[in-house]
Design an enzyme around this catalytic site. Structure first.
Site, PDB file in Angstrom:
ATOM      1  N   CYS A   6      69.133 -29.477 -51.906  1.00  0.00           N
ATOM      2  CA  CYS A   6      69.076 -28.528 -52.884  1.00  0.00           C
ATOM      3  C   CYS A   6      70.425 -27.843 -53.140  1.00  0.00           C
ATOM      4  O   CYS A   6      71.039 -27.351 -52.179  1.00  0.00           O
ATOM      5  CB  CYS A   6      67.854 -27.587 -52.862  1.00  0.00           C
ATOM      6  N   ASN A  25      67.296 -22.900 -50.982  1.00  0.00           N
ATOM      7  CA  ASN A  25      67.905 -24.193 -50.423  1.00  0.00           C
ATOM      8  C   ASN A  25      67.612 -24.151 -48.776  1.00  0.00           C
ATOM      9  O   ASN A  25      67.905 -23.135 -48.353  1.00  0.00           O
ATOM     10  CB  ASN A  25      69.444 -24.390 -50.667  1.00  0.00           C
ATOM     11  N   GLY A  26      66.954 -25.182 -48.161  1.00  0.00           N
ATOM     12  CA  GLY A  26      66.579 -25.191 -46.952  1.00  0.00           C
ATOM     13  C   GLY A  26      65.376 -25.311 -46.722  1.00  0.00           C
ATOM     14  O   GLY A  26      64.588 -25.357 -47.315  1.00  0.00           O
ATOM     15  N   GLY A  62      70.807 -32.328 -55.386  1.00  0.00           N
ATOM     16  CA  GLY A  62      69.393 -32.533 -55.883  1.00  0.00           C
ATOM     17  C   GLY A  62      69.522 -33.187 -57.225  1.00  0.00           C
ATOM     18  O   GLY A  62      69.835 -32.480 -58.031  1.00  0.00           O
ATOM     19  N   TYR A 103      78.403 -35.482 -44.925  1.00  0.00           N
ATOM     20  CA  TYR A 103      78.124 -36.042 -46.104  1.00  0.00           C
ATOM     21  C   TYR A 103      77.669 -35.349 -47.340  1.00  0.00           C
ATOM     22  O   TYR A 103      77.937 -35.701 -48.490  1.00  0.00           O
ATOM     23  CB  TYR A 103      76.552 -36.819 -45.689  1.00  0.00           C
ATOM     24  N   CYS A 139      74.843 -26.464 -40.520  1.00  0.00           N
ATOM     25  CA  CYS A 139      74.561 -27.905 -40.450  1.00  0.00           C
ATOM     26  C   CYS A 139      75.614 -28.639 -40.629  1.00  0.00           C
ATOM     27  O   CYS A 139      76.553 -28.875 -41.694  1.00  0.00           O
ATOM     28  CB  CYS A 139      73.490 -28.259 -41.911  1.00  0.00           C
TER      29      CYS A 139
HETATM   30  P1  AMP Z   1      70.853 -46.077 -44.986  1.00  0.00           P
HETATM   31  O1  AMP Z   1      71.358 -46.334 -43.588  1.00  0.00           O
HETATM   32  O2  AMP Z   1      70.633 -47.180 -45.649  1.00  0.00           O
HETATM   33  O3  AMP Z   1      69.596 -45.388 -44.899  1.00  0.00           O
HETATM   34  O4  AMP Z   1      71.851 -45.066 -45.756  1.00  0.00           O
HETATM   35  C1  AMP Z   1      73.116 -44.466 -45.164  1.00  0.00           C
HETATM   36  C2  AMP Z   1      73.635 -43.772 -46.223  1.00  0.00           C
HETATM   37  O5  AMP Z   1      72.961 -42.798 -47.100  1.00  0.00           O
HETATM   38  C3  AMP Z   1      74.951 -43.342 -45.561  1.00  0.00           C
HETATM   39  O6  AMP Z   1      75.909 -43.917 -45.506  1.00  0.00           O
HETATM   40  C4  AMP Z   1      75.136 -41.931 -46.607  1.00  0.00           C
HETATM   41  O7  AMP Z   1      76.177 -42.356 -47.400  1.00  0.00           O
HETATM   42  C5  AMP Z   1      73.731 -41.702 -47.197  1.00  0.00           C
HETATM   43  N1  AMP Z   1      73.213 -40.595 -46.558  1.00  0.00           N
HETATM   44  C6  AMP Z   1      73.364 -40.135 -45.287  1.00  0.00           C
HETATM   45  N2  AMP Z   1      72.426 -39.076 -45.195  1.00  0.00           N
HETATM   46  C7  AMP Z   1      71.585 -39.151 -46.221  1.00  0.00           C
HETATM   47  C8  AMP Z   1      70.546 -38.319 -46.527  1.00  0.00           C
HETATM   48  N3  AMP Z   1      70.175 -37.221 -45.736  1.00  0.00           N
HETATM   49  N4  AMP Z   1      69.972 -38.232 -47.658  1.00  0.00           N
HETATM   50  C9  AMP Z   1      70.499 -39.219 -48.625  1.00  0.00           C
HETATM   51  N5  AMP Z   1      71.577 -40.175 -48.372  1.00  0.00           N
HETATM   52  C10 AMP Z   1      72.156 -39.891 -47.186  1.00  0.00           C
END
Ligand code: AMP
Length: 449
Positions: free
Chosen positions: A2, A103-104, A28, A242, A236
């Site tokens: 978020c 957010n959180g 989000g 990411y 975090c």
């Molecule tokens: P997967 O291993 O297919 O589940 O997706 C990994 C990819 O999703 C990573 O390379 C990131 O770019 C992205 N990602 C990492 N953490 C998250 C998250 N918490 N929520 C959504 N996408 C994420």
């Protein structure tokens, strides 16, 4: 996850909030809302979808009267996806209304829920944010700020918050400072936002972060800072890996700079001898891959092309849709990959779905070898503070050793950065970060592995 925003004292408050939410869209994409106060009542507009979809009609913004606005980009990690949970949440309180954007994730809520229900509280949503409002309403303190402080001192977990109560705006950040929250200024307007990229869009000046454990009250004649609790920073670290935008400055450092450093340290820790090219998985690992190539003899190349007109892979709820969306999202470039010893640098592996598909797509272009390097340690444990990670069963690193993941991905080598390497990429000491998703050591919660 978020994104949140607060605009204090601007004739165009709703437009500024909308612009900030645009800049925070990556935080989000499920829903968005803005609430304003015009001196007599709170106006709200919200809906499912992107900022551009929900506010496609300018009239919606024009209906949001007043000089005070708060807004929210939703990515649900607690509560159902239903529209009652789209924030800001607005509640009647005595003869006024109170609006809140959060957010959180709050944790260990059961005892509070039990206590509140015993006293007759009726929950209107399934969102954890609502607990704060009930605790506020039940507080015996005499002032608004006293009641909010009282409520915040009773909850555990992660919160960066903006609250609108009449012409008062209250912002707060939990004592760990899990999620970012910054303060900016544009002439006489004060702006609060999850990330500084929102301030940049408005041309506002970054002033400082809301401190961990700090609550700030703004009203027409004062700005006052309160201590909720002693600060104990545990940011975090995944915000750096990411989640945040590279052009934002969070936790005292630019995300872009930290990501390049992650890449450099990863290259030193986990080199690939004789590699020809380093490619990223655009866009999230671009900067990490660039940093990696700067510390290796392999040149940075663009081997994957991303279609920008679809959402993130995680947004799709079923496995089949997630699989298809990887193909819709990426394609590989034969001329770049053919015959090359390729290093794919990605920011993280969660379920492993994305890389499994990408490796197949890259393999089709007949590279000599494929090596994978990851800019975060293996994600083994779910996040209870608001990062969208699935259950342990779905986290590939919880279920398999690195060697088995390498086999599953069918690549020549697979290596991750170490927890120390990741922390060394930042400008803060190790005890300033939450690394529970890698270590299983949760703060402030019953859950520990
Ligand atoms: P997967 O291993 O297919 O589940 O997706 C990994 C990819 O999703 C990573 O390379 C990131 O770019 C992205 N990602 C990492 N953490 C998250 C998250 N918490 N929520 C959504 N996408 C994420």
């Amino acid at each position: 996850m978020c994104g949140i925003v607060g605009i204090y004292n601007n004739e165009e408050a709703s437009t500024l909030a909308y612009q900030c939410l645009y800049a925070l869209q990556h935080r989000g994409q499920e829903g968005v809302g803005i609430s304003t106060y015009n001196g007599s009542k709170i106006y709200s507009e919200k809906g499912h979808g992107l900022v551009s979809e929900v506010f496609s009609n300018r009239k919606k913004l024009q209906k949001l009267h007043g000089k005070f606005a708060i807004g929210h980009n939703r990515y649900s990690t607690h509560g159902e996806k239903s529209s009652i949970n789209i924030q800001p949440l607005v509640f009647n309180y005595k003869d006024s209304q109170i609006a809140i954007a959060h957010n959180g994730n709050l944790v260990d809520l059961d005892p509070i829920k039990h206590r509140l229900e015993e006293k007759g509280a009726l929950f209107q949503t399934t969102s954890d944010t609502e607990y704060i409002i009930h605790l506020f309403a039940h507080s015996k303190e005499s002032t608004i700020e006293g009641k909010i402080l009282d409520a915040l001192r009773q909850v555990k977990g992660a919160y960066s918050l903006v609250i609108l109560f009449n012409d008062k705006m209250i912002v707060a950040r939990d004592k760990y400072g899990f999620r970012p929250l910054c303060i900016g200024r544009l002439n006489d307007t004060v702006i609060f936002a999850s990330e500084t990229c929102a301030l940049d869009l408005l041309g506002a000046e970054y002033e400082r972060d809301v401190d961990p454990g700090e609550m700030i009250l703004l009203d027409t004649n004062q700005v006052k800072s309160y201590k909720i609790d002693d600060p104990q920073p545990r940011h975090c670290i995944f915000e750096y890996v990411y989640f945040s935008r590279p052009d934002s400055r969070i936790f005292g450092e630019y995300v872009d700079k930290t990501r390049r450093k992650i890449g450099k340290i990863l290259a030193l820790e986990k080199p690939v001898e004789g590699a020809d090219i380093v490619i990223s998985v655009p866009d999230s690992s671009n900067t990490i891959a660039l940093g990696y190539s700067q510390r290796s003899d392999a040149r940075f190349e663009i081997g994957l092309i991303r279609n920008h007109y679809i959402g993130r892979t995680f947004i799709h709820p079923t496995q089949e849709m997630r699989d298809l969306s990887v193909k819709i999202k990426f394609n590989s470039i034969g001329g770049v990959l053919n015959q090359q010893k390729v290093v794919i640098v990605d920011d993280s592996i969660v379920r492993g779905t994305t890389l499994k598909k990408l490796v197949r797509m890259i393999r089709d272009k007949k590279p000599a070898e494929i090596h994978i390097r990851i800019g975060s340690p293996p994600v083994k444990y779910p996040c209870i503070y608001g990062m969208d990670f699935p259950s342990e069963e779905e986290l590939i690193a919880n279920q398999r050793e690195v060697a088995q993941i390498r086999e599953y991905l069918e690549v020549d080598s697979l290596e991750y950065i170490t927890v120390k390497g990741l922390i060394d990429s930042t400008s803060l000491p190790a005890d300033h970060f939450c690394t529970a998703c890698f270590t299983g050591k949760y703060l402030d919660s019953e859950e520990n592995y």
